[in-house]
Design a protein around this motif. Sequence first.
Motif, PDB file in Angstrom:
ATOM      1  N   GLU A 123      35.451  35.331  41.065  1.00 55.10           N
ATOM      2  CA  GLU A 123      34.717  34.416  41.944  1.00 55.10           C
ATOM      3  C   GLU A 123      33.231  34.330  41.606  1.00 55.10           C
ATOM      4  OE1 GLU A 123      36.398  32.952  44.912  1.00 55.10           O
ATOM      5  OE2 GLU A 123      38.314  33.956  44.599  1.00 55.10           O
ATOM      6  N   LEU A 124      32.863  34.768  40.389  1.00 55.03           N
ATOM      7  CA  LEU A 124      31.487  34.632  39.912  1.00 55.03           C
ATOM      8  C   LEU A 124      31.454  33.524  38.871  1.00 55.03           C
ATOM      9  CD1 LEU A 124      28.607  35.987  40.030  1.00 55.03           C
ATOM     10  CD2 LEU A 124      29.296  37.227  37.968  1.00 55.03           C
ATOM     11  N   PRO A 125      30.526  32.557  38.997  1.00 60.01           N
ATOM     12  CA  PRO A 125      30.500  31.444  38.041  1.00 60.01           C
ATOM     13  C   PRO A 125      29.896  31.827  36.690  1.00 60.01           C
ATOM     14  CG  PRO A 125      28.756  31.186  39.660  1.00 60.01           C
ATOM     15  CD  PRO A 125      29.546  32.374  40.094  1.00 60.01           C
ATOM     16  N   PHE A 136      39.402  33.200  39.457  1.00 63.17           N
ATOM     17  CA  PHE A 136      39.950  33.669  40.724  1.00 63.17           C
ATOM     18  C   PHE A 136      41.282  34.353  40.441  1.00 63.17           C
ATOM     19  CE2 PHE A 136      41.662  29.446  40.121  1.00 63.17           C
ATOM     20  CZ  PHE A 136      42.977  29.536  40.548  1.00 63.17           C
ATOM     21  N   LYS A 137      41.633  35.331  41.269  1.00 63.03           N
ATOM     22  CA  LYS A 137      42.817  36.152  41.009  1.00 63.03           C
ATOM     23  C   LYS A 137      44.093  35.366  41.268  1.00 63.03           C
ATOM     24  CE  LYS A 137      44.608  40.101  39.768  1.00 63.03           C
ATOM     25  NZ  LYS A 137      45.743  39.413  39.113  1.00 63.03           N
ATOM     26  N   THR A 138      45.059  35.538  40.376  1.00 66.94           N
ATOM     27  CA  THR A 138      46.382  34.948  40.538  1.00 66.94           C
ATOM     28  C   THR A 138      47.430  36.067  40.564  1.00 66.94           C
ATOM     29  OG1 THR A 138      46.487  34.636  38.137  1.00 66.94           O
ATOM     30  CG2 THR A 138      45.788  32.750  39.482  1.00 66.94           C
ATOM     31  N   ARG A 167      45.503  32.250  47.371  1.00 69.40           N
ATOM     32  CA  ARG A 167      44.116  31.897  47.040  1.00 69.40           C
ATOM     33  C   ARG A 167      44.010  30.484  46.462  1.00 69.40           C
ATOM     34  NH1 ARG A 167      39.543  31.616  48.929  1.00 69.40           N
ATOM     35  NH2 ARG A 167      37.740  31.942  47.583  1.00 69.40           N
ATOM     36  N   ILE A 168      45.037  30.014  45.782  1.00 74.72           N
ATOM     37  CA  ILE A 168      45.022  28.654  45.240  1.00 74.72           C
ATOM     38  C   ILE A 168      44.792  27.641  46.357  1.00 74.72           C
ATOM     39  CG2 ILE A 168      46.440  26.870  44.154  1.00 74.72           C
ATOM     40  CD1 ILE A 168      47.920  29.206  42.715  1.00 74.72           C
TER      41      ILE A 168
END
Length: 261
Positions: A123-125, A136-138, A167-168
């Motif tokens: 979640e860090l750009p 992001f975690k999947t 999260r998606i």
Amino acid sequence: MDTIKFLGTGGTRTPTQGTTCLHVSEHCVIDAGNLINTFGSTIFTIEHIFLTHSHLDHIIDIPFLADLFVTQKKVSLKIYGLKATLDDLRQCIFNDRIWPNFKEITLIGHTDKTIELIELELELPYHVDGVTLTPFKTDHTEGSCGYIIEKNGSGVLFTADTYRCDRIWELLDERPYLHTLITEVSFPSAFAKLASNSKHLTPSLLADELKKCNRDNFSLYIMHLKALFMGTILEELAVLELLRNGGKVLVDGDQIHYKIP
């Protein structure tokens, strides 16, 4: 570049289709499933590879890139991934058994190592060539992630390989500027147990997951179909009407434009 170009879209490598690889900016790709065959002599423009996970179909060209780059490049090839993914590269690929350890081999005539492994924070750009990639975690492997891909206020959500993942749908609800979802469907719905064991989606599973989202004003594109089951999967997708708002099943060479607000 004003588009994301899909260099590889298959869930299996075939004579006519490569595996996962997205060209997202001039010098940057996500995954390395079909780089060398598609770039040809321009391959040396690639400087950044963001990985979704360490399965072979997503990293297969990296060892060969390192072999090419060691005599031709002046700066390291930067490879980004979550810790578990990079650990797999260290332990299983660049270990002087499967392949030379290009993490320690210096570019000929220069001081940088051939490759540099850079650990991502979720979640860090990260910014490359005017494009922002946010991992992001999947739910696929320990080190798997998808990416929010943004340019000029326009956003695309790319899940790569995943199973059920709340999260998606949270991200789509939280960020209305995300105009496109690119996800996977690997097996027909009859193979639900295999999909669960291997952490992949089927058409039925994706239809259930879509119910978690509170909006439907995004385009849905699908990739990573296993070649043996492509006909059955396409039929199921049509019956379930999953390819919404101009979406399609992606093939190698397809492009999606960054939509400018």
